[in-house]
Design an enzyme around this catalytic site. Structure first.
Site, PDB file in Angstrom:
ATOM      1  CG  ASP A 282      -2.055   0.717   0.967  1.00 20.55           C
ATOM      2  OD1 ASP A 282      -2.131   1.660   0.175  1.00 20.55           O
ATOM      3  OD2 ASP A 282      -3.359   0.404   1.611  1.00 20.55           O
ATOM      4  CD1 TRP A 283       0.871   5.552  -3.855  1.00 19.89           C
ATOM      5  CD2 TRP A 283       0.226   3.485  -3.642  1.00 19.89           C
ATOM      6  NE1 TRP A 283       0.835   4.972  -4.947  1.00 19.89           N
ATOM      7  CE2 TRP A 283       0.339   3.835  -4.816  1.00 19.89           C
ATOM      8  CE3 TRP A 283      -0.172   1.934  -3.606  1.00 19.89           C
ATOM      9  CZ2 TRP A 283       0.342   2.918  -6.151  1.00 19.89           C
ATOM     10  CZ3 TRP A 283      -0.285   1.107  -4.618  1.00 19.89           C
ATOM     11  CH2 TRP A 283      -0.004   1.607  -5.841  1.00 19.89           C
TER      12      TRP A 283
END
Ligand SMILES: *[C@@H]1O[C@H](CO)[C@@H](O)[C@H](O)[C@H]1NC(C)=O
Ligand SMILES: *[C@@H]1O[C@H](CO)[C@@H](O)[C@H](O)[C@H]1NC(C)=O
Ligand SMILES: *[C@@H]1O[C@H](CO)[C@@H](O)[C@H](O)[C@H]1NC(C)=O
Ligand SMILES: *[C@@H]1O[C@H](CO)[C@@H](O)[C@H](O)[C@H]1NC(C)=O
Ligand SMILES: *[C@@H]1O[C@H](CO)[C@@H](O)[C@H](O)[C@H]1NC(C)=O
Ligand SMILES: *[C@@H]1O[C@H](CO)[C@@H](O)[C@H](O)[C@H]1NC(C)=O
Ligand SMILES: *[C@@H]1O[C@H](CO)[C@@H](O)[C@H](O)[C@H]1NC(C)=O
Length: 799
Positions: A282-283
């Site tokens: 995930d970012w």
């Protein structure tokens, strides 16, 4: 280019920064000193041909290029893998999200995952993903960041529950598999997320204070059986359906960040489930280089800025040059780096993305600039319109995902009211425009807006509307068609203060629209619908004896007004997407007979329900955020059943304008005396040991439409494992089959169910495998988890 980078930097700072505030964690929390070995891909399960191509590609790459293949870079998309011009590789573009192609113009806003699940319609769920996937492809995006199998819905007030499907793993698993197939059939990669235990938004990531103190993210402490039977189940279905990538989540699991958790990534996902694609962070969810790479993380995003420095284009990353060093000094094997690239390229070749893939829509940066109030200083480039006729499927699924909860005296469908009242701030067009504008990060953005209908939640899973049909505008159009008048009040504060002076005469029917905002970045804090909803409903109902309530919500609500005798009908319309008004008009006037069923439980009292979000008001220790999943398997209806609590509306419930009956139920074995556990010598395929999916039981029943209108219903099958031969904590009953059936008045159809080994097993934590319990398994069919019409039993393994 300078301007473009500025916009990206601006974007990152304003939108993503506070989601993370992350930096290297110096501490290691791993409790396992003996992590699983690196799990390599083999291309098994249909990717053999793609594997050959991926290997040929890897053979031509030098080390720098290999590292660039696994490290996010600058580019026009929310996630970018840089091109390698020397080899004619044009790079990889990844885009949010599960409900719409986000941060783009001339795209469709689809019904949320929650709405799709409420339809219980495999085909419509597939059609949704196919249409959404085709928009990603036409915009030039290789990877659509969806579907969502976690959060599952442990917390009824979880901020992102609407992006996913249902609090039941079986229903979510079916929806995941249908969505993965839809994306792939559109030529776009799926990214099943968020792996795993990302059940709350509160402290989902670590926080770094000004003095440098790093408070770690919440740790979801999940026992092995609960992981397998609840949270992992839908991901197993996604992997079996061939999902091309899996996004590891922000949170920690058992003290170790999900993106550097070898037990989860190497052990469970890649080895046990046989996952062949790549794991992408995930970012900003990556917290280490060597450790993450060896634990099974294959790609880091956004990459070039995933360490402390937060300006784009600096090239700083836990991977990038650090990974090159790590390969050179032997701490990450070259074979591992090759496998990272192989896992990324196999899906690309498998879906034929190396041939004739559309270019990225050149309007992308212009839309982004507009969204962040920046300017590129050059004329705007109009967007590529990718919507086709998707409004049709959106309208249809929006109605199919609407659940009729109450319908006294057949108030609905509406007969022919001449004087229609419409009430509530959720009815009209939004006064702030067609896009939820964020004031900064998801956490700090205004929590929902007052006047305007809500058809989709907030955060990365939202989208920019090019068109939005509000309930008020659709009802006005309908009224014009049938020669009726429409009166309205859309100010909730006016309604809450009981001011109806603008209304005369009292309408024949009063339709109240309520909303509940939910967004990535924070959890909800109220069970009731927003904006003084209870006062609004009670006041309208006092004024108007024929009141209908429609809710637009991202999850579970309590409905203290549900038993008000003047509230004649209730519709839970979830987040229906851009055709919201049309979908609800179809239901209200009976052009569509409601057939949605609750994919979660609505409780009578808040206290009946809550597994509270972990929320610490003062934190002194860096490691204080602990979420112990001590309820085990008992979430949603399993909890209500185990505690014998009567809900207001139970899981699987939903009314129709017609009536149905079930008869002739039978259940039988397909295999005599099967072994209690799967054959461990079987080669693992995507999804796990193939024996898990072999059919063991069949059940059948006959469903009839006993009313006078055509309609669809959902026949649901639940099983109860023999409580005396399963470990404690086994739910009373669990969903293991469903079928949506359309019937004309008087018509009957046979419905058949096939149950697999996994369906009738529990996860044996000692043997580390699925086991069929000895003794009688009860099998029941019905129209909800509590409206069971037929019951039988079968002994797969005798005692
Ligand atoms: C790898 O190839 C690229 C061209 O794509 C070149 O710029 C780079 O210097 C090469 N790196 C190594 C380590 O040879
Ligand atoms: C997490 O810890 C629990 C309790 O010790 C254990 O049952 C489970 O297997 C662990 N899961 C992972 C993925 O480490
Ligand atoms: C390597 O990672 C460290 C964090 O561990 C970071 O501080 C550094 O900037 C990274 N180096 C590069 C070249 O990205
Ligand atoms: C190898 O390089 C990585 C990345 O710079 C570094 O974190 C690690 O400590 C190095 N290991 C050795 C044994 O030098
Ligand atoms: C609703 O129907 C019931 C039973 O048919 C009847 O007793 C009741 O008066 C009706 N209520 C209204 C408001 O029409
Ligand atoms: C968590 O606690 C803070 C401060 O007490 C509060 O503002 C916030 O609303 C709470 N969040 C949730 C999801 O309950
Ligand atoms: C609820 O109504 C009261 C007054 O009736 C008002 O002061 C308050 O702002 C309202 N709250 C919301 C969320 O509309």
């Amino acid at each position: 280019m300078v301007l473009l980078s500025n916009v990206i930097a601006f974007f990152i700072r304003n939108h993503l920064l506070t989601v993370v505030e992350g930096r290297a964690s110096s501490q290691s929390h791993s409790i396992n000193n003996n992590p699983p070995a690196i799990s390599y891909s083999t291309g098994t399960g249909g990717w053999e041909h793609a594997l050959v191509k991926a290997n040929a590609f890897i053979a031509r790459l030098n080390l720098t290029e290999k590292v660039s293949m696994v490290t996010g870079d600058n580019g026009p998309c929310i996630g970018n893998i840089a091109p390698i011009e020397r080899l004619g590789f044009s790079g990889i573009c990844m885009s949010d999200g599960p409900t719409a192609f986000n941060r783009a113009d001339l795209v469709s806003i689809f019904p949320a995952g929650l709405t799709a699940a409420a339809s219980w319609d495999r085909d419509l769920i597939y059609q949704r993903a196919l249409a959404l996937g085709s928009e990603f492809r036409a915009k030039g995006s290789h990877v659509g960041l969806g579907p969502v199998g976690g959060p599952l819905g442990r917390h009824p007030l979880g901020g992102r529950n609407w992006e996913g499907f249902s609090a039941d793993p079986y229903l979510t698993g079916v929806a995941m598999a249908s969505s993965v197939r839809g994306f792939h059939d559109a030529g776009v990669q799926s990214c099943s997320k968020h792996f795993i235990g990302n059940e709350q938004e509160t402290q989902r990531s670590n926080t770094v204070f000004a003095d440098g103190t790093n408070i770690e993210a919440v740790s979801s402490n999940i026992d092995d059986r609960t992981l397998h039977e609840l949270y992992l189940w839908p991901f197993a279905d996604a992997v079996k359906a061939g999902t091309t990538s899996i996004m590891c989540s922000y949170n920690r699991v058992n003290q170790t960040y999900a993106c550097e958790n070898s037990e989860l990534l190497n052990g469970i996902l890649k080895k046990e489930l046989g996952f062949q694609g790549y794991v992408v962070s995930d970012w900003f969810a990556t917290h280490s280089g060597v450790k993450s790479a060896n634990a099974g993380l294959d790609m880091t995003m956004p990459g070039t800025i995933d360490v402390e420095s937060l300006s784009a284009g600096t090239g700083l990353s836990y991977f990038g040059a650090n990974l090159t060093t790590a390969v050179n000094n032997g701490s990450v094997p070259m074979t591992r780096l090759d496998d990272m690239v192989r896992r990324i390229m196999m899906p690309y070749y498998f879906l034929g993305q190396d041939k004739n893939f559309p270019t990225t829509d050149p309007s992308a940066m212009h839309v982004l600039a507009a969204q962040y109030g920046a300017s590129l200083g050059v004329p705007e480039i109009p967007a590529r319109d990718v919507r086709k006729d998707h409004a049709k499927i959106i309208r249809k699924l929006g109605a199919a995902g609407t659940v009729l909860l109450k319908n006294l005296n057949s108030t609905l469908p509406l007969k022919s009211p001449k004087n229609i009242g419409v009430f509530g701030n959720d009815a009209p067009d939004p006064t702030d425009g067609l896009t939820i504008i964020s004031d900064g990060s998801f956490e700090s953005e205004t929590y929902g807006y007052d006047i305007g209908t809500l058809d989709v939640g907030g955060g990365s899973g939202t989208g920019r509307h090019s068109s939005l049909i509000s309930p008020l505008s659709a009802i006005k159009s309908k009224a014009q068609e049938i020669g009726a008048r429409v009166q309205y009040i859309t100010s909730n504060s006016r309604l809450a203060s009981n001011d109806f002076r603008s209304i005369f005469p009292t309408p024949d029917v009063c339709i109240v629209f309520l909303k509940t905002f939910a967004s990535e970045g924070r959890d909800r804090t109220s069970f009731e619908n927003d904006w003084n909803s209870t006062a609004v409903v009670n006041n309208v109902a006092r004024k108007c004896p024929n009141t209908i309530v429609v809710t637009h919500s991202g999850g579970v609500n309590t409905m203290p007004w549900a038993k008000n005798p003047n509230v004649k009908a209730i519709l839970a319309a979830h987040y229906p997407g851009q055709e919201s008004g049309n979908s609800i008009v179809d239901i209200l006037w009976g052009d569509v007979n409601p057939s949605g069923k609750l994919p979660y439980t609505i409780s009578e009292h808040e206290s009946d329900y809550d597994i509270p979000v972990t929320n610490l008001s003062s934190v002194t220790a860096v490691d204080e955020w602990q979420a112990d999943f001590t309820e085990g398997l008992m979430i949603d209806y399993r909890h209500f059943d185990s505690k014998n609590i009567t809900p207001l509306y139970e899981f699987g419930y939903g009314l129709s304008y017609t009536t149905f009956s079930l008869s002739s139920f039978s259940v039988s074995k397909l295999v005599k005396n099967p072994p209690a556990i799967p054959d461990a010598s079987k080669a693992i395929l995507p999804g796990g040991n193939p024996d898990l999916y072999s059919p063991l039981l069949t059940a059948s029943t006959k469903v009839s439409n006993t009313g006078s209108l055509a309609g669809s219903t959902v026949v649901q099958l639940y099983i109860s494992l023999p409580q005396d031969s399963v470990p404690a904590g086994t739910p009373l009953r669990v969903l293991r089959g469903f079928e949506k059936v359309a019937l004309k008045p008087g018509e009957s159809k046979d419905v058949k169910f096939t149950l697999t080994r996994r369906d009738v097993s529990y996860w044996d934590v000692i043997a580390q495998t699925w086991r069929i319990p000895r003794g009688e398994i009860k099998v029941s069919v019905g129209f909800s988890s509590r409206d069971l019409k037929g019951e039988g039993s079968v002994t797969v393994l005798s005692k």
